[in-house]
Motif scaffolding. Structure first.
Motif, PDB file in Angstrom:
ATOM      1  N   LEU A  35       0.821  -1.200   0.000  1.00  0.00           N
ATOM      2  CA  LEU A  35       0.000   0.000   0.000  1.00  0.00           C
ATOM      3  C   LEU A  35       0.863   1.262   0.000  1.00  0.00           C
ATOM      4  O   LEU A  35       0.578   2.220  -0.728  1.00  0.00           O
ATOM      5  N   VAL A  36       1.940   1.238   0.774  1.00  0.00           N
ATOM      6  CA  VAL A  36       2.852   2.388   0.807  1.00  0.00           C
ATOM      7  C   VAL A  36       3.505   2.587  -0.565  1.00  0.00           C
ATOM      8  O   VAL A  36       3.602   3.706  -1.079  1.00  0.00           O
ATOM      9  N   ILE A  37       3.934   1.497  -1.191  1.00  0.00           N
ATOM     10  CA  ILE A  37       4.564   1.581  -2.515  1.00  0.00           C
ATOM     11  C   ILE A  37       3.544   2.013  -3.568  1.00  0.00           C
ATOM     12  O   ILE A  37       3.848   2.851  -4.431  1.00  0.00           O
ATOM     13  N   LEU A  38       2.325   1.487  -3.479  1.00  0.00           N
ATOM     14  CA  LEU A  38       1.281   1.845  -4.431  1.00  0.00           C
ATOM     15  C   LEU A  38       0.926   3.332  -4.350  1.00  0.00           C
ATOM     16  O   LEU A  38       0.769   3.991  -5.384  1.00  0.00           O
ATOM     17  N   THR A  39       0.813   3.865  -3.144  1.00  0.00           N
ATOM     18  CA  THR A  39       0.505   5.292  -3.022  1.00  0.00           C
ATOM     19  C   THR A  39       1.639   6.143  -3.578  1.00  0.00           C
ATOM     20  O   THR A  39       1.386   7.194  -4.173  1.00  0.00           O
ATOM     21  N   ALA A  40       2.874   5.698  -3.419  1.00  0.00           N
ATOM     22  CA  ALA A  40       4.010   6.445  -3.975  1.00  0.00           C
ATOM     23  C   ALA A  40       3.963   6.445  -5.499  1.00  0.00           C
ATOM     24  O   ALA A  40       4.189   7.483  -6.144  1.00  0.00           O
ATOM     25  N   ILE A  41       3.642   5.288  -6.096  1.00  0.00           N
ATOM     26  CA  ILE A  41       3.585   5.192  -7.562  1.00  0.00           C
ATOM     27  C   ILE A  41       2.428   6.021  -8.125  1.00  0.00           C
ATOM     28  O   ILE A  41       2.611   6.821  -9.051  1.00  0.00           O
ATOM     29  N   ILE A  42       1.245   5.861  -7.559  1.00  0.00           N
ATOM     30  CA  ILE A  42       0.085   6.610  -8.037  1.00  0.00           C
ATOM     31  C   ILE A  42       0.298   8.109  -7.831  1.00  0.00           C
ATOM     32  O   ILE A  42       0.035   8.920  -8.722  1.00  0.00           O
ATOM     33  N   GLY A  43       0.797   8.477  -6.663  1.00  0.00           N
ATOM     34  CA  GLY A  43       1.036   9.887  -6.368  1.00  0.00           C
ATOM     35  C   GLY A  43       2.051  10.515  -7.294  1.00  0.00           C
ATOM     36  O   GLY A  43       1.867  11.640  -7.762  1.00  0.00           O
ATOM     37  N   SER A  44       3.137   9.790  -7.596  1.00  0.00           N
ATOM     38  CA  SER A  44       4.157  10.365  -8.478  1.00  0.00           C
ATOM     39  C   SER A  44       3.615  10.576  -9.887  1.00  0.00           C
ATOM     40  O   SER A  44       3.951  11.570 -10.541  1.00  0.00           O
ATOM     41  N   GLN A  45       2.758   9.677 -10.348  1.00  0.00           N
ATOM     42  CA  GLN A  45       2.153   9.846 -11.674  1.00  0.00           C
ATOM     43  C   GLN A  45       1.202  11.050 -11.702  1.00  0.00           C
ATOM     44  O   GLN A  45       1.185  11.819 -12.660  1.00  0.00           O
ATOM     45  N   LEU A  46       0.422  11.206 -10.641  1.00  0.00           N
ATOM     46  CA  LEU A  46      -0.490  12.352 -10.570  1.00  0.00           C
ATOM     47  C   LEU A  46       0.281  13.665 -10.477  1.00  0.00           C
ATOM     48  O   LEU A  46      -0.078  14.653 -11.128  1.00  0.00           O
ATOM     49  N   VAL A  47       1.362  13.680  -9.692  1.00  0.00           N
ATOM     50  CA  VAL A  47       2.180  14.886  -9.585  1.00  0.00           C
ATOM     51  C   VAL A  47       2.801  15.210 -10.933  1.00  0.00           C
ATOM     52  O   VAL A  47       2.851  16.372 -11.351  1.00  0.00           O
TER      53      VAL A  47
END
Length: 164
Positions: A35-47
């Motif tokens: 979950l921590v890794i997934l939020t980092a990946i999704i967040g970086s794409q949105l940013v």
């Protein structure tokens, strides 16, 4: 101010660890890490996507001859959001995702801009000199000029060389 920052740097990691342990106890170790890794990946794409949009707004404002202050603060907020989203933890992820909401980011940017007064050296607000009246630059040299054709420049150079 330094005491508040020190307190912040101590309390935030403790809260992050507490949340990681609690959530890890509820859903397990590997799902928590995923979950921590997934939020980092999704967040970086949105940013990344929103950052591209902000850069195009900055370029458009500059092309119109306007100061892109709002877009620049928007970009700084996106940079902070990216930092929060790449930092492991659920509290930092929540702050990062909150900063990804464009309307909220723009509201914060407008509030910051309304509190800022831009002042140059020896200048007060709105271009008035701190010495009174409008600012006057003492380094200004007044004069007139005219553009001459290239051959006239060569003739003038030759005349000054002959005079020496």
């Amino acid at each position: 101010m330094a005491g508040r920052l020190l307190l912040l740097f101590i309390i935030i990691p403790i809260i992050e660890l507490f949340l990681l342990i609690k959530i890890g106890g509820l859903i397990g170790l590997f799902p928590t890490i995923a979950l921590v890794i997934l939020t980092a990946i999704i967040g970086s794409q949105l940013v990344r996507r929103q950052g591209i949009e902000v850069m195009s707004r900055i370029r458009a404002a500059q092309a119109r001859g306007e100061a892109p202050a709002l877009a620049m603060i928007d970009g700084a907020a996106l940079l902070l959001a990216g930092f929060f989203l790449l930092t492991p933890g659920f509290l930092s992820d929540a702050l990062g995702f909150v900063l990804l909401v464009p309307k909220l980011r723009q509201r914060v940017a407008r509030a910051l801009i309304s509190r800022v007064v831009v002042m140059a050296p020896n200048m007060g607000p709105a271009g008035f000199s701190t010495r009174g009246g409008f600012a006057d630059n003492d380094d200004t040299i007044e004069g007139e000029y005219q553009r001459k054709p290239e051959n006239a420049r060569r003739d003038a150079d030759r005349i000054t060389r002959d005079d020496r």
